[in-house]
Design a protein around this motif. Structure first.
Motif, mmCIF file in Angstrom:
data_model
loop_
_atom_site.group_PDB
_atom_site.id
_atom_site.type_symbol
_atom_site.label_atom_id
_atom_site.label_comp_id
_atom_site.label_asym_id
_atom_site.label_seq_id
_atom_site.Cartn_x
_atom_site.Cartn_y
_atom_site.Cartn_z
ATOM 1 N N ALA A 55 32.183 25.626 79.429
ATOM 2 C CA ALA A 55 32.096 25.508 77.971
ATOM 3 C C ALA A 55 30.648 25.513 77.501
ATOM 4 C CB ALA A 55 32.794 24.228 77.513
ATOM 5 N N GLU A 56 29.761 24.814 78.244
ATOM 6 C CA GLU A 56 28.334 24.808 77.883
ATOM 7 C C GLU A 56 27.764 26.220 77.966
ATOM 8 O OE1 GLU A 56 27.052 22.288 76.645
ATOM 9 O OE2 GLU A 56 27.565 20.424 77.680
ATOM 10 N N ALA A 57 28.114 26.938 78.997
ATOM 11 C CA ALA A 57 27.576 28.288 79.192
ATOM 12 C C ALA A 57 27.925 29.214 78.036
ATOM 13 C CB ALA A 57 28.092 28.873 80.510
ATOM 14 N N GLU A 58 29.033 28.958 77.374
ATOM 15 C CA GLU A 58 29.457 29.792 76.255
ATOM 16 C C GLU A 58 28.849 29.365 74.927
ATOM 17 O OE1 GLU A 58 31.176 32.652 76.289
ATOM 18 O OE2 GLU A 58 30.993 32.457 78.472
ATOM 19 N N THR A 59 28.310 28.139 74.849
ATOM 20 C CA THR A 59 27.782 27.650 73.567
ATOM 21 C C THR A 59 26.262 27.575 73.525
ATOM 22 O OG1 THR A 59 28.110 25.377 74.330
ATOM 23 C CG2 THR A 59 29.856 26.339 72.995
ATOM 24 N N ILE A 60 25.591 27.853 74.636
ATOM 25 C CA ILE A 60 24.126 27.830 74.664
ATOM 26 C C ILE A 60 23.587 29.163 74.158
ATOM 27 C CG2 ILE A 60 22.090 27.774 76.169
ATOM 28 C CD1 ILE A 60 23.613 25.762 77.926
ATOM 29 N N ASP A 61 22.794 29.105 73.102
ATOM 30 C CA ASP A 61 22.203 30.299 72.495
ATOM 31 C C ASP A 61 20.713 30.425 72.794
ATOM 32 O OD1 ASP A 61 24.572 30.999 71.293
ATOM 33 O OD2 ASP A 61 24.031 30.202 69.326
ATOM 34 N N GLY A 99 27.069 23.622 65.848
ATOM 35 C CA GLY A 99 28.064 23.964 66.851
ATOM 36 C C GLY A 99 27.507 24.662 68.071
ATOM 37 N N ARG A 100 26.271 25.132 67.974
ATOM 38 C CA ARG A 100 25.649 25.807 69.117
ATOM 39 C C ARG A 100 24.735 24.837 69.869
ATOM 40 N NH1 ARG A 100 28.891 29.371 70.305
ATOM 41 N NH2 ARG A 100 27.305 30.517 71.502
ATOM 42 N N LYS A 101 24.248 25.248 71.058
ATOM 43 C CA LYS A 101 23.442 24.360 71.890
ATOM 44 C C LYS A 101 22.229 25.099 72.457
ATOM 45 C CE LYS A 101 27.371 21.462 73.163
ATOM 46 N NZ LYS A 101 28.133 20.801 74.259
ATOM 47 N N ALA A 102 21.287 24.314 72.961
ATOM 48 C CA ALA A 102 20.088 24.874 73.589
ATOM 49 C C ALA A 102 19.848 24.164 74.908
ATOM 50 C CB ALA A 102 18.873 24.716 72.677
ATOM 51 N N LEU A 103 19.279 24.893 75.846
ATOM 52 C CA LEU A 103 18.871 24.340 77.135
ATOM 53 C C LEU A 103 17.354 24.353 77.187
ATOM 54 C CD1 LEU A 103 19.328 23.421 80.099
ATOM 55 C CD2 LEU A 103 19.495 25.854 80.703
ATOM 56 N N ALA A 145 15.899 19.022 83.034
ATOM 57 C CA ALA A 145 16.659 19.894 82.140
ATOM 58 C C ALA A 145 17.405 19.058 81.118
ATOM 59 C CB ALA A 145 17.641 20.744 82.941
ATOM 60 N N MET A 146 17.465 19.561 79.887
ATOM 61 C CA MET A 146 18.130 18.852 78.791
ATOM 62 C C MET A 146 18.999 19.810 77.983
ATOM 63 S SD MET A 146 14.862 16.600 77.408
ATOM 64 C CE MET A 146 13.704 17.994 77.467
ATOM 65 N N ILE A 147 20.203 19.393 77.669
ATOM 66 C CA ILE A 147 21.043 20.106 76.708
ATOM 67 C C ILE A 147 20.812 19.473 75.340
ATOM 68 C CG2 ILE A 147 23.387 20.698 76.003
ATOM 69 C CD1 ILE A 147 22.674 22.101 78.521
ATOM 70 N N ILE A 148 20.429 20.284 74.355
ATOM 71 C CA ILE A 148 20.165 19.816 73.002
ATOM 72 C C ILE A 148 21.325 20.256 72.106
ATOM 73 C CG2 ILE A 148 18.476 19.699 71.149
ATOM 74 C CD1 ILE A 148 17.516 18.754 73.982
#
Length: 389
Positions: free
Chosen positions: A66-72, A130-134, A159-162
């Protein structure tokens, strides 16, 4: 909208040197290392671990399908880049299987790079709900054998998911940054090791902290009494304490006790890993969160980022509700349990290993490397990485 750190994890190679033994080998009083700068061990990267592989290893446990699909957005902060042109973030993006329609960039400003990435990510999420950053800080601190800076080496990545509605730390909007063109620490493109004016670097760090804190306090009307803890960029574990000591007397006795206690929790990982440049501030944050059991939701954490040359920034965040459920403490414990101590001779042998610079093919043995992702080969000037399933 609440935006901040939803997940955080760090990686360090499985090799280390005991600094008491290094001191003995160098004919130095061990207290100079263990007491003077507050370091016990130093992580060493085998040739199979570089900025890219370490960053990918730090991020790998965070990236669900799910993270892989929402990280832009993928941002790598580093001063140990392996290419003058191509971003290491592009390779990390591929290794982690992140959806293709994403920006992947690399940011450089000494040890400040990951913080620059964090601020960029925060602004991106604000306009893309709704989107995320690594965001990754990954570096190898390298000064040379038997040099003054040898004991402040290290290797690792954070590493951080924002995201919005973050699980761990909600970033507050107010921050203060400062830039000044100085030469306290730098590395020309023709040099494999950094050039350091150690005394001036310490003075510049403290000067930046004092000026930025004064301006931050003026703009926000916050004092030290408003903070549960402050996490610092840590080139070595005593550095942040030196800066904090210059202002701590402005706080109440209870606040002084609290900040100093929490500072000790924040340096635990650094003492056994060493300097990881862009990731060191966030390694300190991980250490604070993993070791201070008394933290609660709503506690305000200050963060001071400093990158020589120089850029500094002070910002803050509040711990999210149920933040402890989102920590990777057990994973961090296991990482340390799997480490292997090197003899001084083994350390020097690994330090002197080098990669080909003429495009010739070379494959690597990972006899020291049990990481899931590692540098497997170089062929025609291209790095190839292996990822265990």
């Amino acid at each position: 909208m609440n935006i901040g750190i939803d997940k955080i994890n760090f990686f360090t190679p499985s090799l280390y040197v005991d600094l008491v033994k290094l001191a003995d080998a160098r004919g130095v009083d061990p207290n100079k290392f263990t007491v003077g700068i507050g370091q016990n061990k130093m992580s060493i990267n085998p040739i199979t671990q570089d900025t890219i592989s370490m960053g990918a290893n730090a991020a790998l446990p965070l990236i669900t399908a799910a993270e892989a699909e929402t990280i832009d957005l993928v941002i790598l902060g580093t001063e140990s880049a392996v290419d003058y042109s191509k971003s290491g973030a592009v390779i990390i993006h591929q290794l982690l299987g992140i959806q293709p329609f994403a920006r992947s960039i690399e940011v450089k400003q000494a040890c400040y790079g990951a913080t620059a990435g964090l601020m960029m990510a925060k602004d991106y999420i604000k306009t893309h709900p709704g989107r995320k950053a690594l965001v990754i800080g990954s570096d190898i601190a390298r000064y040379g054998l038997n040099t003054a800076g040898e004991v402040t080496q290290g290797a690792g990545a954070v590493a951080m998911i924002i995201s919005e509605n973050p699980g761990i730390l909600i970033l507050e909007d107010q921050s203060v940054a400062m830039s000044q063109d100085i030469f306290d620490f730098w590395r020309p493109t023709y040099s494999d090791t950094a050039i350091v004016d150690g005394k001036f670097s310490n003075e510049a760090y403290i000067d930046f902290f004092q000026k930025i804190w004064q301006e931050y306090s003026r703009q926000t009307s916050l004092s030290l009494d408003d903070f549960t803890a402050i996490s610092f960029h840590l080139p070595y574990s005593k550095m942040g304490r030196k800066a904090l000591n210059t202002i701590i007397e402005t706080a109440s006795d209870a606040t002084q006790k609290r900040l100093l206690e929490n500072y000790q929790h924040s340096i635990t990982y650094t003492k056994d890993i060493g300097n990881i440049y862009t990731g060191s501030l966030y390694l300190g944050l991980c250490s604070l969160l993993d070791f201070q059991e008394n933290l609660v939701s709503g506690d305000r954490i200050g963060l001071f980022s400093y990158g020589s040359g120089a850029v500094g920034e002070f910002f803050s965040g509040k711990l999210a509700e149920n933040f402890k459920e989102h920590l990777n403490t057990e994973l961090h414990t296991a990482l340390f349990a799997d480490r292997h101590e090197l003899t001084i001779a083994e350390y020097e042998e690994i330090f002197n290993e080098s990669l080909p610079t003429d495009g010739s093919t070379q494959t690597f043995s990972n006899r020291f490397d049990q990481a899931q992702i590692y540098l497997d080969a170089i062929n025609e000037h291209q790095r190839h990485y292996h990822k265990n399933n």
